[in-house]
Motif scaffolding. Structure first.
Motif, PDB file in Angstrom:
ATOM      1  N   LEU A   1     -11.013 -23.062   4.221  1.00 30.37           N
ATOM      2  CA  LEU A   1     -10.974 -22.444   2.896  1.00 30.37           C
ATOM      3  C   LEU A   1     -11.329 -20.969   3.062  1.00 30.37           C
ATOM      4  O   LEU A   1     -12.407 -20.632   3.550  1.00 30.37           O
ATOM      5  CB  LEU A   1     -11.981 -23.112   1.940  1.00 30.37           C
ATOM      6  CG  LEU A   1     -11.833 -24.628   1.712  1.00 30.37           C
ATOM      7  CD1 LEU A   1     -12.957 -25.136   0.797  1.00 30.37           C
ATOM      8  CD2 LEU A   1     -10.465 -24.948   1.097  1.00 30.37           C
ATOM      9  N   GLY A   2     -10.393 -20.098   2.693  1.00 32.04           N
ATOM     10  CA  GLY A   2     -10.648 -18.659   2.744  1.00 32.04           C
ATOM     11  C   GLY A   2     -11.213 -18.218   1.401  1.00 32.04           C
ATOM     12  O   GLY A   2     -10.670 -18.576   0.353  1.00 32.04           O
ATOM     13  N   ILE A   3     -12.303 -17.492   1.420  1.00 35.71           N
ATOM     14  CA  ILE A   3     -12.971 -17.113   0.163  1.00 35.71           C
ATOM     15  C   ILE A   3     -13.284 -15.610   0.169  1.00 35.71           C
ATOM     16  O   ILE A   3     -13.796 -15.066   1.142  1.00 35.71           O
ATOM     17  CB  ILE A   3     -14.278 -17.904  -0.033  1.00 35.71           C
ATOM     18  CG1 ILE A   3     -14.019 -19.416   0.068  1.00 35.71           C
ATOM     19  CG2 ILE A   3     -14.920 -17.558  -1.385  1.00 35.71           C
ATOM     20  CD1 ILE A   3     -15.278 -20.275   0.079  1.00 35.71           C
TER      21      ILE A   3
ATOM     22  N   VAL B   1      -6.679 -20.100  -0.446  1.00 37.10           N
ATOM     23  CA  VAL B   1      -7.512 -18.900  -0.577  1.00 37.10           C
ATOM     24  C   VAL B   1      -8.121 -18.941  -1.974  1.00 37.10           C
ATOM     25  O   VAL B   1      -7.419 -19.114  -2.976  1.00 37.10           O
ATOM     26  CB  VAL B   1      -6.677 -17.618  -0.369  1.00 37.10           C
ATOM     27  CG1 VAL B   1      -7.501 -16.379  -0.729  1.00 37.10           C
ATOM     28  CG2 VAL B   1      -6.192 -17.538   1.078  1.00 37.10           C
ATOM     29  N   LEU B   2      -9.438 -18.836  -2.013  1.00 38.34           N
ATOM     30  CA  LEU B   2     -10.171 -19.021  -3.265  1.00 38.34           C
ATOM     31  C   LEU B   2     -10.815 -17.710  -3.710  1.00 38.34           C
ATOM     32  O   LEU B   2     -11.282 -16.918  -2.886  1.00 38.34           O
ATOM     33  CB  LEU B   2     -11.259 -20.084  -3.081  1.00 38.34           C
ATOM     34  CG  LEU B   2     -10.817 -21.394  -2.404  1.00 38.34           C
ATOM     35  CD1 LEU B   2     -12.001 -22.346  -2.254  1.00 38.34           C
ATOM     36  CD2 LEU B   2      -9.695 -22.062  -3.194  1.00 38.34           C
ATOM     37  N   SER B   3     -10.837 -17.532  -5.032  1.00 39.53           N
ATOM     38  CA  SER B   3     -11.415 -16.312  -5.585  1.00 39.53           C
ATOM     39  C   SER B   3     -12.824 -16.588  -6.113  1.00 39.53           C
ATOM     40  O   SER B   3     -13.020 -17.428  -6.995  1.00 39.53           O
ATOM     41  CB  SER B   3     -10.530 -15.810  -6.729  1.00 39.53           C
ATOM     42  OG  SER B   3     -11.203 -14.787  -7.432  1.00 39.53           O
ATOM     43  N   ASP B   4     -13.774 -15.849  -5.569  1.00 39.76           N
ATOM     44  CA  ASP B   4     -15.178 -15.977  -5.989  1.00 39.76           C
ATOM     45  C   ASP B   4     -15.539 -14.789  -6.891  1.00 39.76           C
ATOM     46  O   ASP B   4     -16.614 -14.223  -6.815  1.00 39.76           O
ATOM     47  CB  ASP B   4     -16.051 -15.978  -4.710  1.00 39.76           C
ATOM     48  CG  ASP B   4     -17.483 -16.433  -4.970  1.00 39.76           C
ATOM     49  OD1 ASP B   4     -17.749 -17.000  -6.053  1.00 39.76           O
ATOM     50  OD2 ASP B   4     -18.332 -16.197  -4.091  1.00 39.76           O
ATOM     51  N   PHE B   5     -14.549 -14.456  -7.753  1.00 41.62           N
ATOM     52  CA  PHE B   5     -14.661 -13.219  -8.529  1.00 41.62           C
ATOM     53  C   PHE B   5     -15.592 -13.351  -9.739  1.00 41.62           C
ATOM     54  O   PHE B   5     -16.379 -12.463 -10.039  1.00 41.62           O
ATOM     55  CB  PHE B   5     -13.259 -12.799  -8.986  1.00 41.62           C
ATOM     56  CG  PHE B   5     -13.233 -11.546  -9.801  1.00 41.62           C
ATOM     57  CD1 PHE B   5     -13.567 -10.320  -9.251  1.00 41.62           C
ATOM     58  CD2 PHE B   5     -12.861 -11.595 -11.144  1.00 41.62           C
ATOM     59  CE1 PHE B   5     -13.528  -9.155 -10.011  1.00 41.62           C
ATOM     60  CE2 PHE B   5     -12.829 -10.429 -11.908  1.00 41.62           C
ATOM     61  CZ  PHE B   5     -13.154  -9.215 -11.344  1.00 41.62           C
TER      62      PHE B   5
END
Lengths: 196, 200
Positions: free
Chosen positions: B115-117, B139-143
């Motif tokens: 998992l790319g974060i 790809v995950l957004s930790d925004f």
């Protein structure tokens, strides 16, 4: 007198910095056509066939490779263009090896900028790269060559007396294998002796 | 007089040394001139809240491809490698995930997902990963809430970016490896693979 001592000290500091940070010293720009390659040292591949292909052993300098023309690809396992180009560069190698006028005279190596030996081996295995690839884990060669982006191709004439000259220096993926090989033949002047 | 000479020499040493520190490397031409180089950063800038042997804190994040991904959905099914990167369109990060893109088979052999974060928002991540080609992993957004997942692990830097961190979590949800790497350097691939092989 005091001024002399200060000058000596300043000189000493600069010399020490060169000794401590050699990897940080980079060439002013990309290798220039007509010029010479920086003094890059490599270790001979562990594979016997690759050592024989290059005609080297132990630690060697790039112009010591037994070839008239050497194509150097600066690549990275992490570079999308290099990944996409890998089959084309393999094809280039096959065309050279399949051409009696070029086989043994024109050779290819790759240098993995910032890539560990494991990463280079991963790239080699993934794309079945048939020519020797070298690791550059601490970006030392990358720095020596002037911080080139990847993929970058350098063409080198190697003369019988051991001297050499860069005849090609270009960033970016190549359009077509045949066109690239044609450029290498034309710009390097390989086989011109036979034609005369 | 002597004191001023020493001060001058000290500053000279500092200046010369600084000028020889290798720059951060962004080497692929795939991004053309779109990479912003923030220069060298403090190697790490956060206080880790987890350690090896602990249960990984669960999180749910939006995926660039749509929907959400929760860590717990892999519990009992897959080993998980979390690859936190500081920011899109920066030198080292841009030359990290494309490398993982050619080792899908190694992850599969080790029954693992990647998992790319990043703390970037979805539109930014969308554009950035398009430049990388088709990534096989989410790809995950930790925004928003900003850096929620990074904060759970204690790897949110003081400037709001995440650390360049690799965290390996086994099928039981236990953290087995943590590498909060020097943010200026890419973690070598062999480190990740070695840890995955230990889980076999």
């Amino acid at each position: 007198m005091k001024m002399m001592s200060v000058c000596r000290l300043v000189l000493a500091v600069i010399m020490v910095a060169f000794v401590i940070f050699p990897a940080g010293i980079s060439a002013a720009g990309p290798p220039a056509v007509g010029g010479a390659l920086p003094d890059v040292s490599l270790s001979a591949p562990s594979d016997r066939g690759e050592r024989s292909y290059l005609g080297v052993s132990g630690t060697f300098k790039i112009p010591q490779i037994k070839a008239q023309v050497l194509i150097i690809e600066i690549f990275s396992m992490y570079c999308p263009y290099c990944q996409k180009d890998a089959p084309k560069v393999n094809e280039l190698y096959q065309k050279i090896e399949g051409n009696p006028a070029l086989k043994g005279k024109m050779k290819i190596i790759g240098v993995g900028a910032g890539n560990s030996a494991f990463e280079v081996a991963t790239f080699k295995k993934k794309y079945n790269v048939p020519f020797p690839l070298f690791a550059d884990p601490d970006f030392k060669i990358y720095e020596q060559l002037g911080q080139l982006r990847t993929p970058y191709f350098i063409g080198l004439n190697i003369n019988a007396d051991g001297s050499h000259r860069i005849f090609f220096s270009k960033l970016g993926a190549f359009e077509g294998v045949d066109a690239f090989l044609e450029s290498m033949i034309r710009l390097s002047g390989i086989n011109e002796g036979e034609k005369r | 007089m002597k004191k001023s000479i020493f001060i001058s020499v000290f500053f000279l040493i500092a200046a010369v040394s600084f000028s020889f520190i290798p720059v951060v490397h962004g080497v692929s031409d795939a991004y053309k001139h779109n990479i912003y180089d923030p220069g060298r950063q403090k190697p790490t800038d956060s206080k880790l809240k987890v350690k090896v042997g602990m249960e990984a804190p669960d999180f749910t994040l939006k995926a660039v491809a749509g929907g959400t991904v929760s860590l717990k959905q892999y519990r009992g099914k897959k080993n998980v490698v979390l690859s936190f990167v500081p920011a899109a369109w920066t030198p080292v990060c841009s030359d990290q995930w494309p490398g993982y893109n050619i080792v899908k088979d190694i992850f599969e052999e080790n029954d693992a997902v990647l998992l790319g974060i990043s703390v970037d928002n979805i539109p930014t991540l969308h554009s950035w990963i398009n430049q990388m080609g088709d990534l096989w992993f989410p790809v995950l957004s930790d925004f928003w809430p900003h850096g929620k997942a990074a904060t759970l692990f204690g790897i949110l830097r003081s400037d709001g970016t995440a650390e360049r961190a690799i965290i390996v979590i086994d099928k039981k949800g236990i953290i087995r490896y943590i590498d909060v790497h020097n943010v200026n350097e890419r973690p070598p691939l062999e480190g990740i693979i070695r840890e995955l092989e230990k889980l076999r």
